[in-house]
Design a protein around this motif. Sequence first.
Motif, PDB file in Angstrom:
ATOM      1  N   ALA A 458       0.826  -1.210   0.000  1.00 27.29           N
ATOM      2  CA  ALA A 458       0.000   0.000   0.000  1.00 27.29           C
ATOM      3  C   ALA A 458       0.861   1.262   0.000  1.00 27.29           C
ATOM      4  O   ALA A 458       0.327   2.371   0.125  1.00 27.29           O
ATOM      5  CB  ALA A 458      -0.927  -0.015   1.204  1.00 27.29           C
ATOM      6  N   GLN A 459       2.176   1.099  -0.144  1.00 27.39           N
ATOM      7  CA  GLN A 459       3.086   2.252  -0.109  1.00 27.39           C
ATOM      8  C   GLN A 459       2.877   3.047   1.182  1.00 27.39           C
ATOM      9  O   GLN A 459       2.840   4.276   1.166  1.00 27.39           O
ATOM     10  CB  GLN A 459       2.866   3.164  -1.321  1.00 27.39           C
ATOM     11  N   ALA A 460       2.719   2.323   2.272  1.00 28.66           N
ATOM     12  CA  ALA A 460       2.430   2.984   3.548  1.00 28.66           C
ATOM     13  C   ALA A 460       3.595   2.820   4.510  1.00 28.66           C
ATOM     14  O   ALA A 460       3.426   2.816   5.720  1.00 28.66           O
ATOM     15  CB  ALA A 460       1.151   2.414   4.153  1.00 28.66           C
ATOM     16  N   LYS A 461       4.781   2.701   3.947  1.00 29.71           N
ATOM     17  CA  LYS A 461       5.948   2.518   4.824  1.00 29.71           C
ATOM     18  C   LYS A 461       6.282   3.779   5.606  1.00 29.71           C
ATOM     19  O   LYS A 461       7.113   3.737   6.514  1.00 29.71           O
ATOM     20  CB  LYS A 461       7.147   2.045   4.003  1.00 29.71           C
ATOM     21  N   PHE A 462       5.635   4.869   5.257  1.00 30.64           N
ATOM     22  CA  PHE A 462       5.827   6.108   6.026  1.00 30.64           C
ATOM     23  C   PHE A 462       5.509   5.855   7.504  1.00 30.64           C
ATOM     24  O   PHE A 462       5.971   6.563   8.392  1.00 30.64           O
ATOM     25  CB  PHE A 462       4.947   7.230   5.479  1.00 30.64           C
ATOM     26  N   ALA A 463       4.689   4.831   7.755  1.00 28.23           N
ATOM     27  CA  ALA A 463       4.274   4.546   9.128  1.00 28.23           C
ATOM     28  C   ALA A 463       5.461   4.252  10.035  1.00 28.23           C
ATOM     29  O   ALA A 463       5.437   4.558  11.223  1.00 28.23           O
ATOM     30  CB  ALA A 463       3.294   3.381   9.149  1.00 28.23           C
ATOM     31  N   SER A 482      -2.635  12.699   6.686  1.00 23.24           N
ATOM     32  CA  SER A 482      -3.255  13.299   5.502  1.00 23.24           C
ATOM     33  C   SER A 482      -4.198  12.288   4.865  1.00 23.24           C
ATOM     34  O   SER A 482      -4.139  11.092   5.137  1.00 23.24           O
ATOM     35  CB  SER A 482      -2.187  13.724   4.503  1.00 23.24           C
ATOM     36  N   GLY A 483      -5.077  12.786   4.004  1.00 18.61           N
ATOM     37  CA  GLY A 483      -6.051  11.915   3.340  1.00 18.61           C
ATOM     38  C   GLY A 483      -5.382  10.774   2.600  1.00 18.61           C
ATOM     39  O   GLY A 483      -5.819   9.632   2.662  1.00 18.61           O
ATOM     40  N   GLY A 484      -4.296  11.092   1.931  1.00 17.44           N
ATOM     41  CA  GLY A 484      -3.590  10.071   1.167  1.00 17.44           C
ATOM     42  C   GLY A 484      -2.983   9.017   2.079  1.00 17.44           C
ATOM     43  O   GLY A 484      -3.025   7.826   1.792  1.00 17.44           O
ATOM     44  N   SER A 509      -8.120   7.139  -4.670  1.00 19.36           N
ATOM     45  CA  SER A 509      -8.555   8.468  -5.121  1.00 19.36           C
ATOM     46  C   SER A 509      -7.730   9.600  -4.528  1.00 19.36           C
ATOM     47  O   SER A 509      -7.566  10.637  -5.149  1.00 19.36           O
ATOM     48  CB  SER A 509     -10.029   8.664  -4.780  1.00 19.36           C
ATOM     49  N   ALA A 510      -7.220   9.418  -3.319  1.00 18.22           N
ATOM     50  CA  ALA A 510      -6.517  10.534  -2.684  1.00 18.22           C
ATOM     51  C   ALA A 510      -5.013  10.498  -2.941  1.00 18.22           C
ATOM     52  O   ALA A 510      -4.270  11.261  -2.350  1.00 18.22           O
ATOM     53  CB  ALA A 510      -6.807  10.534  -1.179  1.00 18.22           C
ATOM     54  N   LEU A 511      -4.585   9.578  -3.791  1.00 22.34           N
ATOM     55  CA  LEU A 511      -3.147   9.452  -4.001  1.00 22.34           C
ATOM     56  C   LEU A 511      -2.692  10.267  -5.209  1.00 22.34           C
ATOM     57  O   LEU A 511      -3.420  10.420  -6.186  1.00 22.34           O
ATOM     58  CB  LEU A 511      -2.777   7.983  -4.219  1.00 22.34           C
ATOM     59  N   ASP A 512      -1.465  10.744  -5.124  1.00 21.44           N
ATOM     60  CA  ASP A 512      -0.943  11.463  -6.273  1.00 21.44           C
ATOM     61  C   ASP A 512      -0.481  10.454  -7.324  1.00 21.44           C
ATOM     62  O   ASP A 512      -0.367   9.260  -7.050  1.00 21.44           O
ATOM     63  CB  ASP A 512       0.214  12.381  -5.849  1.00 21.44           C
TER      64      ASP A 512
ATOM     65  N   THR B 400       4.023  15.509  -4.611  1.00 19.54           N
ATOM     66  CA  THR B 400       3.660  14.262  -3.932  1.00 19.54           C
ATOM     67  C   THR B 400       2.924  14.558  -2.631  1.00 19.54           C
ATOM     68  O   THR B 400       2.970  15.671  -2.122  1.00 19.54           O
ATOM     69  CB  THR B 400       4.921  13.440  -3.594  1.00 19.54           C
ATOM     70  N   THR B 401       2.246  13.518  -2.074  1.00 16.08           N
ATOM     71  CA  THR B 401       1.582  13.698  -0.784  1.00 16.08           C
ATOM     72  C   THR B 401       2.616  14.042   0.259  1.00 16.08           C
ATOM     73  O   THR B 401       3.693  13.457   0.282  1.00 16.08           O
ATOM     74  CB  THR B 401       0.851  12.415  -0.318  1.00 16.08           C
ATOM     75  N   GLY B 402       2.276  15.006   1.109  1.00 14.46           N
ATOM     76  CA  GLY B 402       3.216  15.398   2.147  1.00 14.46           C
ATOM     77  C   GLY B 402       4.185  16.479   1.716  1.00 14.46           C
ATOM     78  O   GLY B 402       5.069  16.846   2.475  1.00 14.46           O
TER      79      GLY B 402
END
Lengths: 593, 606
Positions: A458-463, A482-484, A509-512, B400-402
Motif C-alpha cells: 500500500a506504499q504505507a511505509k511512512f508509518a 493526511s487523506g492520502g 482516489s486521494a493518491l498522487d 507528492t503527498t506530504g
Amino acid sequence: MSKQGTPATLLRIFPYAKSALPRIALGMLAALGGHMLALTIPQVLRDLINGLKNIGTVEALLPLVFIVLGLGLLEAVMVLLRRWLVLTPGTHVEAGMRAKLYAKLQDLPVAFHDKWPSGQLLSRATGDLSLIRRWLSFGLVLLVANGITLIVGFVILIGFNLTLGIIYFAISVPIWVIGFNFEKKYHTTARLSQDQAGDLATSVEQSVHGIRVLKAFGRGDHAAGKFATDALRLRGTELKKAGLIGNLWLYLILIPEFAVGISLFIGIGLVADGQMSVGTLVAFLATTTVLRWPTESIGFLLSMTIDATSAVQRFFEVIDAPVDITDPEHPRAVAVSKGRLEFKDVHFKYPDAAPESPDLLDGINLVLEPGESVALIGVTGCGKTTLTALATRLYEVTGGSITLDGVDIRELTRDDLRSNIAMAFEDATLFSSTVRENVLLGRPDASDADLDQALEIAQAKFAYDLPDGLDTTIGEEGMSLSGGQRQRLALARAVAAAPAVLVLDDPLSALDVDTEAMVEDALRTVLTATTALIVAHRPSTVQLADKVALMQNGKITAFGLHSELIAVNDHYRFVISSLDAAGNQISVEDEVN
Amino acid sequence: MARHGGGMRGVENEDQIELTKEQQKEVRARSLKLLFSLIRPVKLRLVLSFVVVIVSQAFRVVGPMLIAFAIDTALPAAIKNDMTPLWLSVGAYLFAAVATGSLISFFLRFAAKVNQDVLFDLRNRVFVHTQKLSLEFHEKYTSGRVIARQTSDLDAIKELLDSGSSELIAGVLYMIFTAVALVLLDLPSFAILMLSLIPLAFLTRWFQKNTRLNYRKTRVASAKLIIQFVETMTGIRAVKAFRKEKRNQEVYQELTEEYRKVNAKVIQLFGIYDPGLISIARVAVAMILLVGGLRVIDGSIGIGVVTAAILYSRRFYDPMEGLAMFYNAYQSASSALEKISGVLEEEPTVEEAANPTPLTEPKGHLEFKDVEFHYSNGITVLKPFNLNIPAGQTVALVGTTGAGKSTLAKLVSRFYDPTHGNLELDEIDLRQISDVELRRAIVMVTQEAYLFSGTVAENIALGKPDSTEDQIIEAAKAVGVHEFIMSMPEGYNTDVAKRGGRVSAGQRQLISFARAFIADPAVLILDEATASLDIPSERMVQHGLKTLLNGRTSIIIAHRLSTISIADRVLVMEHGEVIEDDTPAKLIAGSGKFAKMHKAWRDSLI
C-alpha cells in the motif's frame, strides 16, 4: 412511539433489573422502616419529654437518653441500609443496559445507522440510562415506600376518628385525578424533551465532524444560530415541563392543606360536641403533618417515573429494532475459500426509497472467478458502492443472491463471510489505536512480516517514520494523517487481512500520480492470486483489473477486457475516457456538439 | 493516570485526577469565574426567587401556629358557642395554604426559567467557543471529547440547577434562625449543637476530598465512554467489515465498568455521608437531652426549656439532608465546570483581529512574504518562501503527498497562521481581516465533503445562507449536479441521510462544489475537491470551473492533472518547497518534475 402505558413500559426493564430486584425490595423495606420510625419518633420523643417530669435521678435519666440515641441511630442505619442496598445494584443495571445497547447497535445493519443520527443514539446511551438508574434506585424505592406510608397513615387517621378520617380521605381524592391527568400530559412533553436533547446532541456531533466545512465557509455563526434555535426549543419544552410540574405542586400542597384545614374545623366541632377528645385531634393533626412529605413527594416521583418511562421507551426503540441481517441458524462453513464470487440476478433498493421507484440494482449478474480481478465502472451514483456493500452483507440483497464458492452468503455467518472478503472504503476510517492494530484489524494474529508486506504494497511505509513507528496511535485520539496517508493505511488493512476476495472502493482516489503508480505495481502481485472487485474512476485503476464490468441503470451492461470495451462500447468510453479519437482531451463543449 | 505537576491551562492535563495545590487553585478559580459569569445576568431574578422561597416558607411555618391557636383558643370559644375564632383561624390556615401553594408553584416555574436561561447561555457559549477554536485544537482534542463536554458535562450542571439553589438559601436561613433562637433560650444546648458541628466539618471535609477526586474520575470515564461510542457509530461500516464488533464490545464493556465503578463509588460516598450526618444530629439531640436532664435533676433549669431545646436542635438539622444533596450535586457539577471552563479557556491559535482592517471589495491578490510554517512539535512543513499570486490568477499546486500543498492552502484559508512571515490579501495581512470578511473573500473546498442533516438545498445554501432558490439551482446546474438532485424523491428538498449515506462520494463532492459556487468568493481553494469524481462528472465540473474561476483568484490542488489544464500557472512542490513555477505549457515543454508527471498522466489516459 409505543402506545404502552407507563407501568407496562417500565415492566420491560424487568429482565435487566432482575438481579437487582431483591436488594431493591430490601431497600424499600429499609426506606419504609425509616418512614415508620419517622411516624413514631415525634410521639416517642413527646412521651419521653413528658416523662422527664418524674425523673429525679441520673439512673432514671440514662435509659431515656439511650432510647432517644438508639432511635436516632436506628433512623440513620435505615438510611444507610437503603442506600447501601439499592445503589450498587442500580449501577449494575445501568451498566448492563448500556453494554446491551452498544452490542445491539453494533449488530444492527448499516441501514439502521443511515436512518438514526448518532446524537440520538448517544443520548440514549448516556442521559437516558442514568435516568433509569436513578429512578430504579431512588424513584421506585421511594414511590413504593411513600405509597405504603400514605396508606398506613390513612389507616392510622381512620383509627383516630372514622368521620374525620373519611373526610380527610375524600378531600384528598382529587390528587389522584390530577396526578392521572398530569401523567398523560407530562408524558408527551417528557418524551419531546428527551428527543430534543438527542437532536441537540446530533447538532453538536455534526458541528464537530463538519468543522472543516463550517470553517472553510465561515459558517460557524450559522451553525451556532441553528444550534441556538434547537437549544431554545429544548428550553421551551423544559419550561413546559416545569409549568406542568408547578401546576401539579400547587394541588399537591393545596389539597392536603385544605384537608387539614377542614379536618381542623370539623374536628374542633366534634371536640366541642364532646364526640372526640382533644388529644385525638392533636394526634390526628400531627399525623397529617408526617404525611405531608410522602404526599408532596408524589410530584417529583411522578415526573421522575414518567421521565424514566420515556427513557425506557427510547431504549427499547433501539433494542426492538429488527436486525434483518443475521447469522443463519445452521451456518455453512467456508473453510478456505477459493474466492469465487457470483452475483445472480441481484436486486437492491434502499429500505427508505420511494416504493414506486425502480430498484437501484436491477438484476446484476456477474461472476468473479477465483483469482480474477474485475473493475466496476459506471457513472457516479449508479450503485457501484452499494454493490460492494452487498458482498459483505452490510446491506442485504432485496432479490437474487450472491454466492461465495457456490454458497449463498446468507448461509454463512457474518464473521466467516467478512473474514473471507475484506474491504477498503473510499473514505478511509481509521480507529483510535496504533498503526499496527489498525492495519491488522482483519487478521490480528498476522506476523510482522505480513504487516510489513501489507504496508509495502500500500506504499504505507511512512508509518515506520511516525514518532513511535508502528506503535504510534493514529485515528482521532492520535496523530492526524493526511487523506492520502489514511487511504494507504486503509488499503494496507484490506491487504493484510489476506482475504479470498478483496473489495476495493475507489481505493486510490486521494493518491498522487506517482504514489498511485507505485501502489498499482505492488497491488498487481497480490491480485494475481486474489479475487478482487475494484470500483474505479480512473483508467489507471481499471488497468489493475483483468476484466471490466460496466454498470448502467442497475445492470451490468458490458463485461469483458478493457481493450474490447473501449473499442466497441460508447457508454464505457463516455465513463472512462478523457481523450477523443485524435488523442485530445474531450470537453463538455465537445459532448454538447 | 494521575501525574502531578504541569500546567492546567485550557484542556492541558485534562484527564489528570489528582491535582497539586496550585493546580487545584487554578482550576477552581476558573470554574468559579465561569459560574459567576453565568449567574451575573440572572442575579436579580435569582434574588427574587430567594425571596419567594423565604416568603413561602414563612407561610408554611405559620400553619402549625394557627393549628395551635385553633386548639388553644378557638376550641374553648367553640365550646362556648363562639365560632368566630374558629372561622378566623381556619380561614387564615386556608389562606396560608393558598399562599404557600401558589408561591411554590410560581417559584418552580420561575426558577426553571432562570435555570434554563443559565443552561441556554452556557450551551451556546460552549458551542460558539468550540466553533471558534482553531483546527489545531480540534485535531488533537477529538470530536468525542467536544461532544462529551457539551452533553454529559452539561447534564451534570443541569442536575445541580434542578436540585434547587433557592432551597439551599432557605435551608441555611432556617438553620441560622433556629440557632439564634437556641442561643436566646439555652446557651449550653447551643454549645452542644456547635460542638456537633466539629465532627460534621470533618465528615464534610472527608466527603469533599473524596468526591472531588471521584467526580473528576467520573467526568474522565464518561468522556472516554462517549469517545468510544461516537467512534464506533461513525465508523460502523468499517467496524462491521473488519469484524471489530467483539473487540469493540470488550473495550466498551471495560469502559462501562470503569464508569460504573467510579459512579458507584461517589454514590456510596454520599451513602455514607448522609447517614453520617443523621447520626451526628441524633447524637447531638441525645446529648442535649442528657445535659438538659442533668440540669433539670439538679434543678437549675425547668423542663420547658429542655423540651424547647430538644425540638429546636432537631429542627436545626432538618434542612441538612437537602443541603447535603445540594452539595453532592455541586461537587458533581463543579468537576464538570472544571472541564468546561478548561475548554472555554482555550484560545483560538488563529485569533480574530481586534481592530480589523476593512476589506470592502476583495480583489484576490495574494502575497506570501517570507512565510514559514512548522507544527508545534517543531516539524517544518513549509520552508520560508515568497510568492505573489496576482488577482484573478488560477494557480495549480502539484507534488507528492506530504509536500506541503494542503498546508499552503490551509494558510490561505487561515485554518492556520504562518509561524513566521506574513500572508496578505490585497496588501492586508490576513490576521488583520475580520473573520466574516475573510470567509466571504476566501473559500476552501476539500476532498472531505461533509453533508449536514437537512435538505440538499440547505446544504448548498450553506455557502450563502440568504441565497434564493434560483441561485441554488443555478449553482447546482453549474457544477452538473442538478439532474441528479432532480432525480431524488423530493428534488432539492430531499433530506440527505446522515453523513450523506445515500449520496455517492462523487455526488457529495459535487454538492459541496455547488456550495462553493454559490458562495462566490474572490479567492477559491480547491484541495483535492475533485478526487472522487468520475470522468464524466469531472468534465462537467471543469466546464463549470471555467465560468467559476473567471475573474477569481484560485488555488487548485489536484492529483489528476486534467484539472490543471485550465491553470494559468503551476507550482510544483516538494518537501515543503516550491521547486518549479511557470505556466503549464512551459513546464510541460521543459524537462523538470512537472513534465515527467504530466507525461505519466497523459499516458494513463485513454
